[in-house]
Design an enzyme around this catalytic site. Sequence first.
Site, PDB file in Angstrom:
ATOM      1  CG  HIS A 161      -2.182  -0.804   1.219  1.00  0.00           C
ATOM      2  ND1 HIS A 161      -2.208  -1.569   2.407  1.00  0.00           N
ATOM      3  CD2 HIS A 161      -2.902  -1.276   0.182  1.00  0.00           C
ATOM      4  CE1 HIS A 161      -3.540  -2.333   2.178  1.00  0.00           C
ATOM      5  NE2 HIS A 161      -3.911  -2.194   0.668  1.00  0.00           N
ATOM      6  CB  CYS A 248      -4.139  -1.001   8.679  1.00  0.00           C
ATOM      7  SG  CYS A 248      -2.631  -0.946   7.478  1.00  0.00           S
TER       8      CYS A 248
END
Length: 253
Positions: A161, A248
């Site tokens: 990511h 996250c």
Amino acid sequence: MFTRAIVRKPCLAMLSGLTEANMGLPDYTLACAQHDDYISALKECGLQVTELPAIEDYPDSCFVEDVALLTRKCAILTHPGAASRRGEVSHIEDAIKLFYPHIERINLTGHVEAGDIMMVDDHFYIGLSARTNVDGATQMIKILVKHNLSGSMVEMSELLHLKTGLSYLENNNLLTFGEMNTHPDFAQFNGIKIDKDEDYAANSVWINGTVLVPKGFPKALHAIQQLGYKTREVAMSEFQKLDGGLSCLSLRF
């Protein structure tokens, strides 16, 4: 400034979560203890935290950041690139509706996971990865523009990511790792390079003047403290085993 956060408790099924880390299975009991401390850290930063129950059907569901983007003007439900995570989106919707009466959505054939999105003021950098495609990023930018925000796509090839290798700490300071160290899209920032042996700490989180830093990365911690930030270490070893970082585990808004 942020005032709220949404988190979801880890589920026992996290032991079968997606990962490329090759660090072994997480310890579920320890993961729950670390998650509780993470929530404490959010509260110490002044956030009101909404805690959602675990969902055993979705091993990665504690990583709530990926399924929605919450901005100061709008909420956008994503469409994760990982097929096993797409069902998580409907489970976060009711919690978001408590704070955002109208919700935007990314639709097929677009894929977006918000771990690929970094906010800098009213601009959103969107990394193109195996989890976020051009169609999804294009839809996201159109929605942002509709709400008088802006976005741009970031080409990348090495990271899971975008925020695996980047963290914006406000005041023009940007933690960087790997290909992001010299990425032309971020040349205007004061880049703080994270060494390869501490690359996990490139995902740290600024919240209301405090930077949450994963525990066990002293060089990164010192570099952040040298910039004048207050810091709070958070043990993350069990989530690191699932490729999950500090950002996250919560939706902050």
